[in-house]
Design a protein around this motif. Structure first.
Motif, PDB file in Angstrom:
ATOM      1  N   ALA A   1      -4.531   0.449  23.440  1.00  0.00           N
ATOM      2  CA  ALA A   1      -4.323   1.490  22.430  1.00  0.00           C
ATOM      3  C   ALA A   1      -4.726   1.003  21.041  1.00  0.00           C
ATOM      4  N   MET A   2      -4.435  -0.253  20.735  1.00  0.00           N
ATOM      5  CA  MET A   2      -4.850  -0.805  19.439  1.00  0.00           C
ATOM      6  C   MET A   2      -6.368  -0.777  19.309  1.00  0.00           C
ATOM      7  N   THR A   3      -7.054  -1.120  20.382  1.00  0.00           N
ATOM      8  CA  THR A   3      -8.517  -1.136  20.361  1.00  0.00           C
ATOM      9  C   THR A   3      -9.072   0.272  20.205  1.00  0.00           C
ATOM     10  N   GLU A   4      -8.453   1.205  20.900  1.00  0.00           N
ATOM     11  CA  GLU A   4      -8.884   2.603  20.852  1.00  0.00           C
ATOM     12  C   GLU A   4      -8.617   3.244  19.495  1.00  0.00           C
ATOM     13  N   MET A   5      -7.526   2.843  18.845  1.00  0.00           N
ATOM     14  CA  MET A   5      -7.046   3.564  17.664  1.00  0.00           C
ATOM     15  C   MET A   5      -7.127   2.749  16.378  1.00  0.00           C
ATOM     16  N   ALA A   6      -7.821   1.615  16.391  1.00  0.00           N
ATOM     17  CA  ALA A   6      -7.837   0.727  15.220  1.00  0.00           C
ATOM     18  C   ALA A   6      -8.231   1.450  13.945  1.00  0.00           C
ATOM     19  N   GLY A   7      -9.170   2.380  14.038  1.00  0.00           N
ATOM     20  CA  GLY A   7      -9.623   3.092  12.847  1.00  0.00           C
ATOM     21  C   GLY A   7      -8.538   3.897  12.158  1.00  0.00           C
ATOM     22  N   GLU A   8      -7.471   4.249  12.905  1.00  0.00           N
ATOM     23  CA  GLU A   8      -6.371   5.013  12.313  1.00  0.00           C
ATOM     24  C   GLU A   8      -5.652   4.230  11.213  1.00  0.00           C
ATOM     25  N   LEU A   9      -5.785   2.908  11.255  1.00  0.00           N
ATOM     26  CA  LEU A   9      -5.117   2.078  10.245  1.00  0.00           C
ATOM     27  C   LEU A   9      -5.640   2.380   8.841  1.00  0.00           C
ATOM     28  N   ALA A  10      -6.826   2.961   8.753  1.00  0.00           N
ATOM     29  CA  ALA A  10      -7.424   3.257   7.443  1.00  0.00           C
ATOM     30  C   ALA A  10      -6.609   4.269   6.657  1.00  0.00           C
ATOM     31  N   ARG A  11      -5.722   5.021   7.306  1.00  0.00           N
ATOM     32  CA  ARG A  11      -4.925   5.999   6.555  1.00  0.00           C
ATOM     33  C   ARG A  11      -3.622   5.420   6.000  1.00  0.00           C
ATOM     34  N   ILE A  12      -3.426   4.132   6.189  1.00  0.00           N
ATOM     35  CA  ILE A  12      -2.244   3.465   5.633  1.00  0.00           C
ATOM     36  C   ILE A  12      -2.595   2.883   4.269  1.00  0.00           C
ATOM     37  N   THR A  13      -1.670   2.942   3.339  1.00  0.00           N
ATOM     38  CA  THR A  13      -1.929   2.452   1.985  1.00  0.00           C
ATOM     39  C   THR A  13      -2.187   0.947   1.992  1.00  0.00           C
ATOM     40  N   ALA A  14      -3.000   0.516   1.048  1.00  0.00           N
ATOM     41  CA  ALA A  14      -3.348  -0.910   0.958  1.00  0.00           C
ATOM     42  C   ALA A  14      -2.107  -1.763   0.749  1.00  0.00           C
ATOM     43  N   GLU A  15      -1.139  -1.269  -0.001  1.00  0.00           N
ATOM     44  CA  GLU A  15       0.065  -2.052  -0.270  1.00  0.00           C
ATOM     45  C   GLU A  15       0.843  -2.359   1.015  1.00  0.00           C
ATOM     46  N   ARG A  16       0.959  -1.351   1.897  1.00  0.00           N
ATOM     47  CA  ARG A  16       1.693  -1.563   3.149  1.00  0.00           C
ATOM     48  C   ARG A  16       0.918  -2.492   4.082  1.00  0.00           C
ATOM     49  N   VAL A  17      -0.389  -2.331   4.128  1.00  0.00           N
ATOM     50  CA  VAL A  17      -1.227  -3.207   4.946  1.00  0.00           C
ATOM     51  C   VAL A  17      -1.107  -4.649   4.459  1.00  0.00           C
ATOM     52  N   GLN A  18      -1.178  -4.819   3.145  1.00  0.00           N
ATOM     53  CA  GLN A  18      -1.091  -6.170   2.576  1.00  0.00           C
ATOM     54  C   GLN A  18       0.241  -6.829   2.914  1.00  0.00           C
ATOM     55  N   ALA A  19       1.325  -6.070   2.864  1.00  0.00           N
ATOM     56  CA  ALA A  19       2.645  -6.646   3.168  1.00  0.00           C
ATOM     57  C   ALA A  19       2.700  -7.154   4.604  1.00  0.00           C
ATOM     58  N   GLU A  20       2.179  -6.378   5.550  1.00  0.00           N
ATOM     59  CA  GLU A  20       2.168  -6.810   6.949  1.00  0.00           C
ATOM     60  C   GLU A  20       1.239  -8.001   7.155  1.00  0.00           C
ATOM     61  N   LEU A  21       0.059  -7.950   6.524  1.00  0.00           N
ATOM     62  CA  LEU A  21      -0.890  -9.053   6.666  1.00  0.00           C
ATOM     63  C   LEU A  21      -0.291 -10.349   6.136  1.00  0.00           C
ATOM     64  N   SER A  22       0.385 -10.287   5.006  1.00  0.00           N
ATOM     65  CA  SER A  22       0.992 -11.495   4.429  1.00  0.00           C
ATOM     66  C   SER A  22       2.048 -12.073   5.358  1.00  0.00           C
ATOM     67  N   LYS A  23       2.867 -11.210   5.961  1.00  0.00           N
ATOM     68  CA  LYS A  23       3.874 -11.698   6.907  1.00  0.00           C
ATOM     69  C   LYS A  23       3.206 -12.360   8.107  1.00  0.00           C
ATOM     70  N   LEU A  24       2.100 -11.782   8.566  1.00  0.00           N
ATOM     71  CA  LEU A  24       1.353 -12.368   9.676  1.00  0.00           C
ATOM     72  C   LEU A  24       0.838 -13.763   9.297  1.00  0.00           C
ATOM     73  N   ILE A  25       0.214 -13.853   8.120  1.00  0.00           N
ATOM     74  CA  ILE A  25      -0.365 -15.125   7.674  1.00  0.00           C
ATOM     75  C   ILE A  25       0.718 -16.187   7.524  1.00  0.00           C
ATOM     76  N   LEU A  26       1.913 -15.778   7.121  1.00  0.00           N
ATOM     77  CA  LEU A  26       3.007 -16.729   6.900  1.00  0.00           C
ATOM     78  C   LEU A  26       3.792 -17.030   8.170  1.00  0.00           C
ATOM     79  N   GLY A  27       3.428 -16.416   9.285  1.00  0.00           N
ATOM     80  CA  GLY A  27       4.115 -16.669  10.541  1.00  0.00           C
ATOM     81  C   GLY A  27       3.811 -18.053  11.091  1.00  0.00           C
ATOM     82  N   SER A  28       4.447 -18.372  12.202  1.00  0.00           N
ATOM     83  CA  SER A  28       4.267 -19.709  12.790  1.00  0.00           C
ATOM     84  C   SER A  28       2.987 -19.809  13.625  1.00  0.00           C
ATOM     85  N   ARG A  29       2.408 -18.655  14.015  1.00  0.00           N
ATOM     86  CA  ARG A  29       1.192 -18.654  14.843  1.00  0.00           C
ATOM     87  C   ARG A  29       0.177 -17.660  14.287  1.00  0.00           C
TER      88      ARG A  29
END
Length: 479
Positions: free
Chosen positions: A196-224
């Motif tokens: 589903a992620m592969t099929e729907m990846a383009g839908e992420l474009a409708r999320i605000t940059a601020e929310r995307v950045q917050a999730e990306l930062s948490k990912l980068i700061l994770g243990s893996r």
């Protein structure tokens, strides 16, 4: 972890936060309502992890929640009340209490049409993943798990209560959150989630940059973070969020032709994290993003040379510009953008050092240009060595050891962290008879360049150099 042990962990964690939770549950019970610990708080308890914040859900409507906690809570805030959430502080604990939700989404924006529900099962069905769709009724300690979230925690599987397509259509940010949980918790997404992620990846474009950045930062700061990033690239999410990262798969690293630049960059990220841990650092967003993005200028600077070689001249300059542009688009703070851009710009500077060409002036400039970023630059440069040739790798590390020792010697002699001209602005104005203005700044920069080239000057030498500069520029100092 067996299910009994997991439940015991959850109850133990719940008792740890008592009597705050028990007191609160008593207030709700006396008002005729139920209170559940829910979501990430329960998941983390199952994993034996402490949660700094506690999330509760209840059948009470927001207005009733406010009445119940009034006079009991140390502090109350209503920032999220339109979405059914009341925030509370009590004896140092932070609690969020949200009314059961039964939202519908327009599937154009991310904003739900807020609808309140009547059952805990209905509320849990709206959650993002089954590992977050568990609850504990606080008064009775009853465990509620309609979607086998406990089994998912036990098996380390990330799945959705509804179909992934329904879940991600409601909120596309959940796809990025899946990658974040891979990084933070080491979970493996179920095959249908990946599809589903592969099929729907383009839908992420409708999320605000601020929310995307917050999730990306948490990912980068994770243990893996590597695993989370690989999931983003494999599903196409990275094409929306960080297209430069999958773009690096096009280039072959000139030093490591058995790897592409993408794999090299992920390895540099892993090695930077290892260096963080070795020195007892907390996870460092600036260092980790610089490690991931240090070579993003290579695809745009790739040139094939005679004999089958390849070059990437000035990729650090191009890469620094690309980094700044991408991080601005993601709404990162200005200082974070500048710091990461400067690290990318400087990461190749060291490679001229091993040829014995660096004077003390070059060392001073390296330290001065890095400024407060020098400890991070040290780690980035060391992490950038990914050769499998052990002799070559050891030689590079010894060379950088030598540079750090040389920096330390000069630092002890000259205080390199605060290189300034040997004359300040007031002295320059007095000696040259100048008012404040651009000429004073030019003279100051000239003296700073001398300081970098030659090290500290005596006062007499500095005055002589200033007078020489002034006369060369048509300025006659007063007698």
């Amino acid at each position: 972890m067996n299910e009994l042990a997991a439940k015991r962990n959850a109850v133990t964690e719940l008792m740890r936060i008592s009597p705050v939770a028990d007191d609160l549950a008593g207030l709700f019970a006396r008002a005729g309502h139920r209170l559940y610990l829910v979501g990430g708080s329960v998941r983390d308890a199952m994993l034996g992890r402490s949660s700094p914040d506690l999330d509760f859900t209840t059948d009470a409507r927001p207005g009733e929640v406010l009445k119940i906690v009034s006079g009991w809570a140390d502090g109350v805030w209503e920032t999220g009340i339109e979405f059914g959430t009341v925030g509370v502080t009590k004896r140092g604990a932070t609690l969020e209490i949200t009314t059961f939700r039964a939202d519908t989404y327009d599937r154009v924006s991310r904003n739900p049409e807020v609808t309140f529900g009547d059952t805990i099962e209905g509320d849990l069905s709206r959650r993002d993943f089954t590992v977050n769709a568990m609850a504990i009724e606080v008064s009775t300690k009853q465990f509620v798990d309609p979607f086998d979230g406990l089994a998912a925690v036990r098996d380390g599987i990330l799945d959705t209560p509804a179909t992934p397509q329904e879940s991600f259509a409601d909120d596309p940010l959940r796809m990025l959150r899946a990658a974040r949980f891979v990084s933070q918790l080491g979970f493996t997404p179920a095959p249908r989630v990946v599809a589903a992620m592969t099929e729907m990846a383009g839908e992420l474009a409708r999320i605000t940059a601020e929310r995307v950045q917050a999730e990306l930062s948490k990912l980068i700061l994770g243990s893996r973070p590597r695993q989370g990033l690989e999931l983003m690239v494999d599903t196409g999410l990275a094409d929306v969020v960080l297209p430069e990262v999958p773009g690096m798969r096009l280039a072959i690293d000139e030093h490591h032709q058995h790897k592409d630049v993408y794999q090299h960059s992920l390895t540099v990220l892993d090695q930077a994290i290892a260096l963080e841990k070795a020195d007892g650092w907390e996870p460092d967003l600036v260092l980790r993003l610089a490690a991931l993005l240090h070579d993003i200028g290579k695809p745009d600077t790739r040139r094939f040379t005679s004999g089958g070689g390849v070059s990437f001249h000035h990729h650090e300059v191009v890469g620094a510009k690309m980094v700044r542009k991408r991080l601005r688009a993601l709404k990162y703070p200005k200082q974070v953008i500048e710091d990461i851009g400067q690290l990318v710009f400087l990461h190749l500077r060291f490679h001229g050092y091993g040829r014995g060409e660096w004077t003390d002036s070059a060392v001073r400039r390296y330290v001065t240009d890095a400024g407060d970023l020098l400890p991070r630059l040290h780690k980035l440069v060391r992490a950038d060595c990914t050769t499998r040739n052990k002799r070559k790798a050891a030689a590079l590390q010894r060379t950088y050891d030598d540079l750090e020792e040389r920096i330390a010697r000069l630092e002890a002699q000259e205080d390199l962290a605060r290189v300034r001209p040997d004359l300040d602005g007031n002295e320059i104005m007095k000696l040259l008879g100048l008012p404040p203005g651009p000429l004073v700044g030019q003279a100051w920069r000239h003296l700073k360049e001398l300081r970098l080239d030659r090290g500290p000057l005596t006062h007499e030498e500095a005055v002589a150099e200033l007078v020489r500069w002034a006369r060369e520029n048509g300025i006659e100092p007063p007698e």
